[in-house]
Design a protein around this motif. Structure first.
Motif, PDB file in Angstrom:
ATOM      1  N   PRO A  46       0.830  -1.204   0.000  1.00 41.51           N
ATOM      2  CA  PRO A  46       0.000   0.000   0.000  1.00 41.51           C
ATOM      3  C   PRO A  46       0.869   1.260   0.000  1.00 41.51           C
ATOM      4  CG  PRO A  46       0.070  -0.935   2.203  1.00 41.51           C
ATOM      5  CD  PRO A  46       0.856  -1.872   1.323  1.00 41.51           C
ATOM      6  N   LEU A  47       0.667   2.113  -0.981  1.00 42.52           N
ATOM      7  CA  LEU A  47       1.497   3.304  -1.139  1.00 42.52           C
ATOM      8  C   LEU A  47       0.744   4.557  -0.732  1.00 42.52           C
ATOM      9  CD1 LEU A  47       3.201   2.579  -4.592  1.00 42.52           C
ATOM     10  CD2 LEU A  47       4.087   2.109  -2.290  1.00 42.52           C
ATOM     11  N   ALA A  60       9.816   6.479  -8.462  1.00 44.27           N
ATOM     12  CA  ALA A  60      10.860   5.600  -7.940  1.00 44.27           C
ATOM     13  C   ALA A  60      10.251   4.421  -7.186  1.00 44.27           C
ATOM     14  CB  ALA A  60      11.800   6.385  -7.031  1.00 44.27           C
ATOM     15  N   ALA A  61       9.204   4.677  -6.419  1.00 49.25           N
ATOM     16  CA  ALA A  61       8.558   3.607  -5.659  1.00 49.25           C
ATOM     17  C   ALA A  61       7.937   2.576  -6.595  1.00 49.25           C
ATOM     18  CB  ALA A  61       7.497   4.194  -4.742  1.00 49.25           C
ATOM     19  N   ILE A  62       7.171   3.043  -7.558  1.00 51.74           N
ATOM     20  CA  ILE A  62       6.469   2.130  -8.462  1.00 51.74           C
ATOM     21  C   ILE A  62       7.459   1.372  -9.346  1.00 51.74           C
ATOM     22  CG2 ILE A  62       4.873   2.055 -10.412  1.00 51.74           C
ATOM     23  CD1 ILE A  62       3.339   4.372  -9.082  1.00 51.74           C
ATOM     24  N   ASP A  63       8.489   2.078  -9.861  1.00 48.29           N
ATOM     25  CA  ASP A  63       9.490   1.416 -10.701  1.00 48.29           C
ATOM     26  C   ASP A  63      10.271   0.372  -9.907  1.00 48.29           C
ATOM     27  OD1 ASP A  63       8.664   3.021 -12.752  1.00 48.29           O
ATOM     28  OD2 ASP A  63      10.390   4.377 -12.682  1.00 48.29           O
ATOM     29  N   ALA A  78       8.082  -2.668  -9.321  1.00 51.90           N
ATOM     30  CA  ALA A  78       7.903  -3.412 -10.569  1.00 51.90           C
ATOM     31  C   ALA A  78       9.157  -4.216 -10.902  1.00 51.90           C
ATOM     32  CB  ALA A  78       7.567  -2.455 -11.703  1.00 51.90           C
ATOM     33  N   ALA A  79      10.336  -3.605 -10.706  1.00 49.30           N
ATOM     34  CA  ALA A  79      11.589  -4.308 -10.988  1.00 49.30           C
ATOM     35  C   ALA A  79      11.780  -5.505 -10.067  1.00 49.30           C
ATOM     36  CB  ALA A  79      12.771  -3.348 -10.855  1.00 49.30           C
ATOM     37  N   ALA A  80      11.232  -5.418  -8.849  1.00 54.69           N
ATOM     38  CA  ALA A  80      11.329  -6.518  -7.885  1.00 54.69           C
ATOM     39  C   ALA A  80      10.167  -7.500  -8.016  1.00 54.69           C
ATOM     40  CB  ALA A  80      11.388  -5.952  -6.470  1.00 54.69           C
ATOM     41  N   ASP A  81       9.335  -7.283  -9.046  1.00 56.76           N
ATOM     42  CA  ASP A  81       8.172  -8.149  -9.280  1.00 56.76           C
ATOM     43  C   ASP A  81       7.252  -8.171  -8.055  1.00 56.76           C
ATOM     44  OD1 ASP A  81       6.593  -9.703 -10.898  1.00 56.76           O
ATOM     45  OD2 ASP A  81       7.543 -11.598 -10.307  1.00 56.76           O
ATOM     46  N   ARG A  82       7.057  -6.985  -7.487  1.00 56.07           N
ATOM     47  CA  ARG A  82       6.215  -6.829  -6.289  1.00 56.07           C
ATOM     48  C   ARG A  82       5.032  -5.938  -6.646  1.00 56.07           C
ATOM     49  NH1 ARG A  82       7.803  -6.661  -0.587  1.00 56.07           N
ATOM     50  NH2 ARG A  82       5.837  -6.975   0.548  1.00 56.07           N
TER      51      ARG A  82
END
Length: 287
Positions: free
Chosen positions: A185-186, A198-201, A204-208
């Motif tokens: 939850p952001l 930065a948070a969303i990227d 996404a890169a961590a597949d989360r």
């Protein structure tokens, strides 16, 4: 080591007048000296430099190659001298209100010290402060509505250099636990926002997965929502406070750093109050 030579501002001023086409007699009248005194000034200058600066005959005075090399230096030295004198003349602080802008990240953690020092040195200056998001502050400097701003670094003609580079961190309520199988939850500003991206990227890169649980246009709104446990946010360490922790240990992905720059309008026009404010900002972040 040879003796140090200090070029005289008055001599350079006479040199510039002659280089710009004035006769020795005209130059003497403008600087309040006799023609023979001006001639002695030029002889002194040539002795200091070890080279003639003018080629003279009965009809004209022309610059030598050494004089041409000196010309740019002389203009800068005289201009710097005149700007320094102007900066200390009475009434410089009465130019008008000094308009300062900063992002919300520094409003509570950094600005009180900077503004306190500034008020000690410039008690008569009217200072206005605008706290806003970086894009709006940079636009305001561009439009002339703000004189100086601290904002996220952008490739912009009014960017006067990086002040500081700070790691982004995940911030959540003290004792917060996250279910690793559920979307994170952001608590975020609405876009565009470098921290939100930065948070969303990173997730996404961590597949989360993630979900935006709360948005607010103000930092105080983000703080309130995080303290209430609505989710986590991404900011700098300046947001940390009692009941708010760096929660990267919850398995959240690493984040980049964010750089902040100074943006200054009309920097070439001398203004002691503005220039001192810029110096204080630089010193605060270099400490």
């Amino acid at each position: 080591m040879g003796r140090e030579i200090n070029l005289d501002i008055g001599v350079l001023r006479s040199f510039l007048l002659i280089a710009d086409g004035r006769s020795f007699a005209e130059t003497a009248e403008l600087v309040g000296r006799s023609p023979s005194a001006v001639s002695l000034q030029i002889q002194r200058l040539e002795a200091d430099l070890g080279a003639p600066v003018f080629r003279r005959n009965n009809r004209e005075v022309a610059l030598t190659l050494a004089g041409e090399r000196l010309l740019g230096f002389a203009r800068r030295i005289v201009r710097s001298n005149d700007e320094a004198v102007l900066a200390f003349r009475p009434g410089q602080d009465s130019r008008g209100p000094l308009r300062f802008g900063a992002t919300q990240d520094f409003a509570e953690a950094v600005l009180p010290e900077v503004l306190g020092r500034f008020a000690d040195d410039h008690p008569k200056v009217e200072l206005t402060l605008q706290i806003d998001r970086s894009a709006k502050l940079i636009d305001a400097v561009q439009e002339g509505a703000i004189d100086v701003a601290i904002a996220i670094r952008r490739d912009h003609p009014l960017n006067r250099g990086t002040l500081t580079e700070i790691p982004m961190i995940w911030i959540g309520r003290e004792g917060l636990a996250l279910d690793p199988d559920e979307p994170v939850p952001l608590v975020m500003f609405d876009p565009p926002c470098s921290f939100r991206s930065a948070a969303i990227d990173g997730l996404a890169a961590a597949d989360r997965g993630h979900r935006v649980a709360f948005t607010s246009p103000s930092l105080s709104g983000l703080r309130m929502a995080v303290e209430a446990g609505l989710g986590v946010t991404v900011r700098t360490r300046h947001l940390l406070a009692p009941r708010l922790d760096d929660v990267a240990h919850l398995g959240l992905p690493a984040l980049p750093s964010v750089a902040f720059s100074l943006y200054v309008a009309d920097e070439n026009s001398p203004w002691a109050a503005r220039d001192d404010l810029v110096t204080l900002c630089r010193r605060r972040f270099q400490a």
